[in-house]
Scaffold this motif. Structure first.
Motif, PDB file in Angstrom:
ATOM      1  N   GLU A  54       0.823  -1.196   0.001  1.00 37.67           N
ATOM      2  CA  GLU A  54      -0.050   0.085  -0.089  1.00 37.67           C
ATOM      3  C   GLU A  54       0.815   1.362   0.084  1.00 37.67           C
ATOM      4  O   GLU A  54       0.421   2.303  -0.826  1.00 37.67           O
ATOM      5  CB  GLU A  54      -1.075   0.113   1.129  1.00 37.67           C
ATOM      6  N   ARG A  57       1.925   1.575  -3.443  1.00 42.26           N
ATOM      7  CA  ARG A  57       0.924   2.357  -4.370  1.00 42.26           C
ATOM      8  C   ARG A  57       0.843   3.689  -4.006  1.00 42.26           C
ATOM      9  O   ARG A  57       0.378   4.551  -5.109  1.00 42.26           O
ATOM     10  CB  ARG A  57      -0.487   1.468  -4.184  1.00 42.26           C
ATOM     11  N   SER A  58       0.808   4.128  -2.947  1.00 43.58           N
ATOM     12  CA  SER A  58       0.663   5.711  -2.537  1.00 43.58           C
ATOM     13  C   SER A  58       1.942   6.329  -3.124  1.00 43.58           C
ATOM     14  O   SER A  58       1.640   7.601  -3.922  1.00 43.58           O
ATOM     15  CB  SER A  58       0.627   5.773  -1.265  1.00 43.58           C
TER      16      SER A  58
END
Length: 188
Positions: A54, A57-58
């Motif tokens: 995550e 992804r950010s």
């Protein structure tokens, strides 16, 4: 319930094994993201990447290749200071170059088509009984790796490509004793 030997003991690993790994992926952007993450995994354990997915992804704009392809040194510097990802200059710079290569392939034939053509659209089905039987790479992963490199990709050697093929269901390497072998085979 029996699983592949590598799946566990952490719940995030078990969930990944039971819901994602080996499921045939047909979405071009999802395939690209997984290839990039497998490149970042080189020299590390997959659980390290999975726990940071995550954050990746950010940090990488949702793995939007059109955005990433325009990045330069300011973005590299930003990423090198981000403790939520693997801070490796070579892998970060490769991701930017890989975004450009992805866009070129997408324009020519589609990244999903580029990958699935090696298998005529149908995942390979292996029947390994033990983890020791599973190869680290194959002739096919070597061929795909060479073609990706010709197209401008980096951090995509034969071992990385084979791990990617397993993760994205281009090959079903769930052990025959694993409860996911049959369901993944049925998705082919």
């Amino acid at each position: 319930m029996e699983r592949c030997a590598w799946a566990g003991p952490e719940q995030i690993y078990i969930d990944y094994h039971d819901t994602e790994w080996g499921v045939p992926e047909r979405d071009a952007r999802a395939l690209w993201e997984k290839l990039i993450l497998d490149g970042f995994q080189a020299g590390l354990s997959w659980i390290t990447i999975l726990k940071k997915r995550e954050n990746f992804r950010s940090a990488f704009a949702g793995f939007d290749p059109e955005v990433i392809a325009s990045w330069g040194e300011p973005e590299v510097a930003r990423l090198l200071s981000d403790p939520g990802i693997i801070r490796h200059r070579g892998k970060i710079e490769a991701t930017i170059g890989n975004a450009r290569a992805y866009l070129a392939i997408a324009e020519q034939e589609g990244f999903d088509q580029f990958l699935w053509k090696y298998l005529d659209g149908t995942p390979l089905q292996n029947s390994f009984a033990t983890q020791a039987e599973v190869p680290p790479s194959t002739d096919l992963s070597t061929r795909i790796s060479k073609d990706l490199r010709k197209a401008g990709f980096r951090f995509c050697g034969p071992t990385i490509v084979y791990a990617f093929m397993e993760a994205c269901g281009l090959v079903n390497d769930h052990l025959v004793t694993c409860h996911r072998h049959g369901p993944c085979a049925a998705m082919a």
